[in-house]
Design a protein around this motif. Structure first.
Motif, PDB file in Angstrom:
ATOM      1  N   ALA A 263       0.832  -1.205   0.000  1.00 47.25           N
ATOM      2  CA  ALA A 263       0.000   0.000   0.000  1.00 47.25           C
ATOM      3  C   ALA A 263       0.866   1.253   0.000  1.00 47.25           C
ATOM      4  O   ALA A 263       0.552   2.241  -0.683  1.00 47.25           O
ATOM      5  N   TRP A 264       1.955   1.220   0.745  1.00 48.35           N
ATOM      6  CA  TRP A 264       2.873   2.363   0.818  1.00 48.35           C
ATOM      7  C   TRP A 264       3.491   2.633  -0.552  1.00 48.35           C
ATOM      8  O   TRP A 264       3.547   3.782  -1.016  1.00 48.35           O
ATOM      9  N   ILE A 265       3.936   1.577  -1.224  1.00 48.13           N
ATOM     10  CA  ILE A 265       4.550   1.720  -2.554  1.00 48.13           C
ATOM     11  C   ILE A 265       3.539   2.287  -3.548  1.00 48.13           C
ATOM     12  O   ILE A 265       3.840   3.228  -4.308  1.00 48.13           O
ATOM     13  N   LEU A 266       2.335   1.743  -3.558  1.00 46.28           N
ATOM     14  CA  LEU A 266       1.304   2.214  -4.474  1.00 46.28           C
ATOM     15  C   LEU A 266       0.911   3.660  -4.161  1.00 46.28           C
ATOM     16  O   LEU A 266       0.586   4.437  -5.063  1.00 46.28           O
ATOM     17  N   ASP A 267       0.950   4.014  -2.880  1.00 43.26           N
ATOM     18  CA  ASP A 267       0.618   5.362  -2.462  1.00 43.26           C
ATOM     19  C   ASP A 267       1.568   6.370  -3.104  1.00 43.26           C
ATOM     20  O   ASP A 267       1.145   7.396  -3.638  1.00 43.26           O
ATOM     21  N   TYR A 268       2.868   6.080  -3.047  1.00 43.62           N
ATOM     22  CA  TYR A 268       3.845   7.008  -3.599  1.00 43.62           C
ATOM     23  C   TYR A 268       3.898   6.964  -5.114  1.00 43.62           C
ATOM     24  O   TYR A 268       4.259   7.956  -5.764  1.00 43.62           O
ATOM     25  N   ALA A 269       3.510   5.851  -5.704  1.00 47.40           N
ATOM     26  CA  ALA A 269       3.362   5.804  -7.154  1.00 47.40           C
ATOM     27  C   ALA A 269       2.237   6.744  -7.582  1.00 47.40           C
ATOM     28  O   ALA A 269       2.349   7.446  -8.597  1.00 47.40           O
ATOM     29  N   TYR A 270       1.173   6.757  -6.793  1.00 45.60           N
ATOM     30  CA  TYR A 270       0.047   7.656  -7.061  1.00 45.60           C
ATOM     31  C   TYR A 270       0.504   9.110  -6.954  1.00 45.60           C
ATOM     32  O   TYR A 270       0.164   9.945  -7.804  1.00 45.60           O
ATOM     33  N   VAL A 271       1.275   9.418  -5.916  1.00 49.98           N
ATOM     34  CA  VAL A 271       1.797  10.771  -5.731  1.00 49.98           C
ATOM     35  C   VAL A 271       2.626  11.189  -6.940  1.00 49.98           C
ATOM     36  O   VAL A 271       2.457  12.286  -7.494  1.00 49.98           O
TER      37      VAL A 271
ATOM     38  N   ALA B 272       3.395  14.785 -11.293  1.00 48.94           N
ATOM     39  CA  ALA B 272       3.910  14.979 -12.650  1.00 48.94           C
ATOM     40  C   ALA B 272       2.813  15.502 -13.566  1.00 48.94           C
ATOM     41  O   ALA B 272       3.027  16.415 -14.376  1.00 48.94           O
ATOM     42  N   ARG B 273       1.629  14.939 -13.443  1.00 45.01           N
ATOM     43  CA  ARG B 273       0.508  15.364 -14.278  1.00 45.01           C
ATOM     44  C   ARG B 273       0.147  16.820 -13.990  1.00 45.01           C
ATOM     45  O   ARG B 273      -0.131  17.599 -14.908  1.00 45.01           O
ATOM     46  N   GLY B 274       0.155  17.171 -12.712  1.00 47.54           N
ATOM     47  CA  GLY B 274      -0.170  18.544 -12.344  1.00 47.54           C
ATOM     48  C   GLY B 274       0.859  19.531 -12.857  1.00 47.54           C
ATOM     49  O   GLY B 274       0.525  20.673 -13.199  1.00 47.54           O
ATOM     50  N   PHE B 275       2.117  19.105 -12.926  1.00 46.84           N
ATOM     51  CA  PHE B 275       3.189  19.988 -13.410  1.00 46.84           C
ATOM     52  C   PHE B 275       3.135  20.136 -14.926  1.00 46.84           C
ATOM     53  O   PHE B 275       3.291  21.234 -15.468  1.00 46.84           O
TER      54      PHE B 275
ATOM     55  N   ILE C 253     -15.126  24.209  -2.661  1.00 44.37           N
ATOM     56  CA  ILE C 253     -13.771  24.746  -2.604  1.00 44.37           C
ATOM     57  C   ILE C 253     -12.815  23.587  -2.337  1.00 44.37           C
ATOM     58  O   ILE C 253     -12.980  22.850  -1.360  1.00 44.37           O
ATOM     59  N   LEU C 254     -11.812  23.428  -3.199  1.00 47.28           N
ATOM     60  CA  LEU C 254     -10.809  22.383  -3.009  1.00 47.28           C
ATOM     61  C   LEU C 254      -9.722  22.870  -2.063  1.00 47.28           C
ATOM     62  O   LEU C 254      -9.201  23.985  -2.217  1.00 47.28           O
TER      63      LEU C 254
ATOM     64  N   PRO D 127      -0.493  20.760  -5.350  1.00 49.54           N
ATOM     65  CA  PRO D 127      -1.230  21.777  -6.096  1.00 49.54           C
ATOM     66  C   PRO D 127      -2.694  21.365  -6.184  1.00 49.54           C
ATOM     67  O   PRO D 127      -3.039  20.213  -5.902  1.00 49.54           O
ATOM     68  N   TRP D 128      -3.542  22.285  -6.584  1.00 52.46           N
ATOM     69  CA  TRP D 128      -4.972  21.960  -6.634  1.00 52.46           C
ATOM     70  C   TRP D 128      -5.267  20.821  -7.598  1.00 52.46           C
ATOM     71  O   TRP D 128      -6.206  20.052  -7.401  1.00 52.46           O
ATOM     72  N   GLN D 129      -4.407  20.663  -8.643  1.00 49.47           N
ATOM     73  CA  GLN D 129      -4.636  19.589  -9.621  1.00 49.47           C
ATOM     74  C   GLN D 129      -4.521  18.204  -9.007  1.00 49.47           C
ATOM     75  O   GLN D 129      -5.013  17.223  -9.571  1.00 49.47           O
ATOM     76  N   PHE D 130      -3.881  18.107  -7.849  1.00 46.76           N
ATOM     77  CA  PHE D 130      -3.706  16.819  -7.182  1.00 46.76           C
ATOM     78  C   PHE D 130      -5.055  16.202  -6.827  1.00 46.76           C
ATOM     79  O   PHE D 130      -5.183  14.989  -6.717  1.00 46.76           O
ATOM     80  N   MET D 131      -6.066  17.055  -6.665  1.00 44.81           N
ATOM     81  CA  MET D 131      -7.403  16.576  -6.304  1.00 44.81           C
ATOM     82  C   MET D 131      -8.299  16.442  -7.532  1.00 44.81           C
ATOM     83  O   MET D 131      -9.530  16.454  -7.421  1.00 44.81           O
ATOM     84  N   HIS D 132      -7.704  16.304  -8.705  1.00 49.64           N
ATOM     85  CA  HIS D 132      -8.456  16.242  -9.957  1.00 49.64           C
ATOM     86  C   HIS D 132      -9.568  15.186  -9.957  1.00 49.64           C
ATOM     87  O   HIS D 132     -10.692  15.487 -10.397  1.00 49.64           O
TER      88      HIS D 132
END
Length: 226
Positions: free
Chosen positions: A9-17, A22-25, A43-44, A51-56
């Protein structure tokens, strides 16, 4: 077996991050694209270094459901103090004269949201706060952090303790969290709030989970005006 599941779960969590940072950037998007809709404005409030895009995934879901979704771009990567970030949100609410607002937050964003609900000018503008994996009681790991922005989540932090002791707005808060959060070992349960635990592991990956989106919909429906 439990350790293996948590490690995975920890590994998948940071893969998600990594993916969403990267997508937000690379694809910054336009914060004004999701302002249409006839339901309660949202309001996000992202977490620290988000960044706000993280909650896309959450933003996209709520916009499709008819909510105008606002990103307070002045928060940037949300590295300021909780009071300073809350004032930026309060200023945004005032400038756009938003009312009956639903705050949807992740991690540190939950602390900012609760602080906004304690400010005299912005409190009447907010219907409810839906917080996902927020460290309402702090995190013991923060006491060992080198950066002041992370040490602010220590259970000894004065702002955090004052927020935790203020129970007046908790009835309008829904705290949603998973079964295992590597960053908040004490959990996100909040006294007098509506607490919802999902069968999800991780601190970040929950934001893309369908069960979270369903829980957010339910929380909004439960606090809708009669």
């Amino acid at each position: 077996m439990q350790l293996l599941r948590r490690g995975r779960a920890w590994i998948l969590d940071y893969a998600y991050v990594g993916f969403w940072q990267a997508r937000g950037f690379l694809f910054r998007g336009d914060a004004a694209r999701q302002l249409s809709g006839d339901k309660a404005p949202v309001i996000l409030l992202p977490g620290i270094y988000e960044p706000w895009q993280f909650m896309h995934p959450v933003a996209s879901h709520l916009h499709k459901a008819g909510h105008p979704v606002h990103a307070v771009t002045a928060l940037g990567y949300n590295r300021g103090t909780v009071p300073a970030m809350a004032e930026l949100v309060a200023q945004y609410l005032r400038e756009r004269d938003l009312t009956d607002v639903v705050l949807v937050a992740h991690s540190k964003g939950g602390l900012i949201g609760k602080y906004v609900m304690t400010l005299p000018d912005s409190a009447p503008r907010v219907r409810q706060l839906i917080a996902v994996n927020s460290p309402f009681s702090g995190s013991v790991y923060a006491m060992f952090a080198l950066l002041p922005s992370l040490r602010a989540f220590s259970p000894r932090n004065r702002t955090l303790n004052a927020l935790h002791a203020n129970l007046a707005v908790n009835s309008r808060i829904t705290s949603i969290y998973g079964t295992f959060d590597p960053h908040i070992p004490g959990g996100s349960e909040l006294v007098s709030a509506t607490n919802v635990q999902l069968d999800v592991m991780g601190h970040f990956r929950i934001l893309g989970n369908e069960r979270l989106l369903e829980a957010i919909d339910t929380a909004i429906a439960e606090h809708a005006p009669d």
